[in-house]
Design a protein around this motif. Structure first.
Motif: not given
Length: 342
Positions: A17, A74, A77, A87, A95, A101, A104, A159, A161
């Motif tokens: 991220l 998730a 995503r 991202h 996110v 969240c 990630e 993914v 999260e």
């Protein structure tokens, strides 16, 4: 990590991220429910703790609870990164900055299972700055996790999260961004624009005109005269004072004085309409090549009756008429003399 496993995973893409990355995406792919393998791997990692490139030991930490809110996020995503690996969400937000969240991890690869994605995110042989995924999985402040897995075009997209609270529920959907047009390939020819109506010449195409002639050069095209928009010769617009035009379908009569100003040789003639055009040529002949006594020896253009017909009477006809009148007058006089004698 075994060397064979490293080689198999070397081509796989993963991304920590990083704030500031920007790319719009849209949803795609088939969702695959996690059987608990990924969550178990993460929680086992957290239970033992691990160094982050010898900078500091993280953990052991509490197990993460599976959060339905983060799980749905998730999955969304995973669908989004199947189209554009980033991202950044379809609405341009991230996110974390959107408050969905706190962390990630994303990964993709052909045949990438839960253990393969987890090993990528462990980042055992990377420096501290390259262990963003590792630190996310070990972060003691996180208490909740959601796992997303999508298969799309033969690739697996994963993914994770992370959240600092267990929220439950379902995250608000984010509308997919409009699909971006595919950039044009400069090596390919541009698509041809649709052509307008195809017009044809019904008379005068390829005609010739001899300097010194008093006749116009008439060229007829089958286009609708109501759409007539003028003519060009050799690419230059011709002033309407240099020609006459009328319907039938489109008749253009080039005036002799204008033709006299053109050079000897072939000229490109184009008649323009509001929805198309037609093109031909005509020739200005060399005056010395004309036949003796001819005023327009090479003019093959058709002639049409004028709107007001012009009548002509030859000299021989006039003389014959006069002779006949004299004869008739003489006969009348002779007749009168005969009657008197009687």
């Amino acid at each position: 990590m075994k060397s064979g496993f490293k080689k198999r995973l070397a081509a796989l893409l993963s991304c920590a991220l990083v704030l500031g990355m920007g790319m719009e995406t849209s949803a795609a792919g088939t969702r695959v429910s996690d059987d608990g393998t990924m969550v178990s791997l993460v929680n086992g990692f957290r239970a033992t703790g691990a160094d982050c490139d010898q900078v500091g030991f993280m953990g052991p930490s509490q197990a993460l609870a599976v959060d339905s809110y983060l799980t749905e996020l998730a999955m969304q995503r995973a669908e989004e990164i199947a189209v554009n690996f980033s991202h950044t969400r379809p609405d341009g937000s991230m996110v974390t900055t959107a408050g969905l969240c706190e962390g990630e991890n994303i990964a993709m690869g052909t045949g990438l299972g839960a253990n393969g994605a987890f090993q990528l995110w462990r980042e055992d042989n990377k420096s501290y700055d390259g262990q963003g995924h590792r630190r996310n999985m070990l972060e003691p402040g996180y208490v909740a996790i959601g796992i997303g897995h999508v298969q799309y075009n033969g690739e697996d997209y994963w993914v994770q999260e992370f959240g600092r609270t267990v929220r439950g529920g379902t995250p608000a959907p984010v509308e997919p961004a409009p699909e971006q047009p595919t950039p044009e390939d400069p090596t390919q020819p541009a698509p041809e624009e649709p052509a307008g109506p195809q017009y044809s010449f019904t008379g005068g195409a390829g005609a010739a005109w001899t300097p010194g002639s008093s006749d116009p050069l008439v060229i007829t095209c089958d286009g609708d005269f109501s759409k007539f928009a003028g003519i060009t010769i050799d690419g230059a617009a011709v002033d309407p004072s240099n020609y006459d035009a009328w319907s039938g379908s489109t008749v253009v009569s080039l005036k002799p004085e204008f033709l006299q100003s053109l050079s000897v040789g072939t000229h490109i003639y184009r008649v323009n309409y509001t929805d198309g055009a037609a093109e031909t040529s005509f020739t200005i002949e060399n005056a010395s090549a004309a036949q003796p006594g001819s005023t327009n020896s090479g003019n093959k253009s058709p002639r049409t009756g004028e709107s007001t017909p012009v009548s002509t009477t030859s000299n021989s006809t006039v003389i014959l008429s006069i002779v006949m009148l004299i004869a008739l007058s003489g006969a009348a006089v002779t007749g009168m003399k005969l009657r008197k004698r009687a």
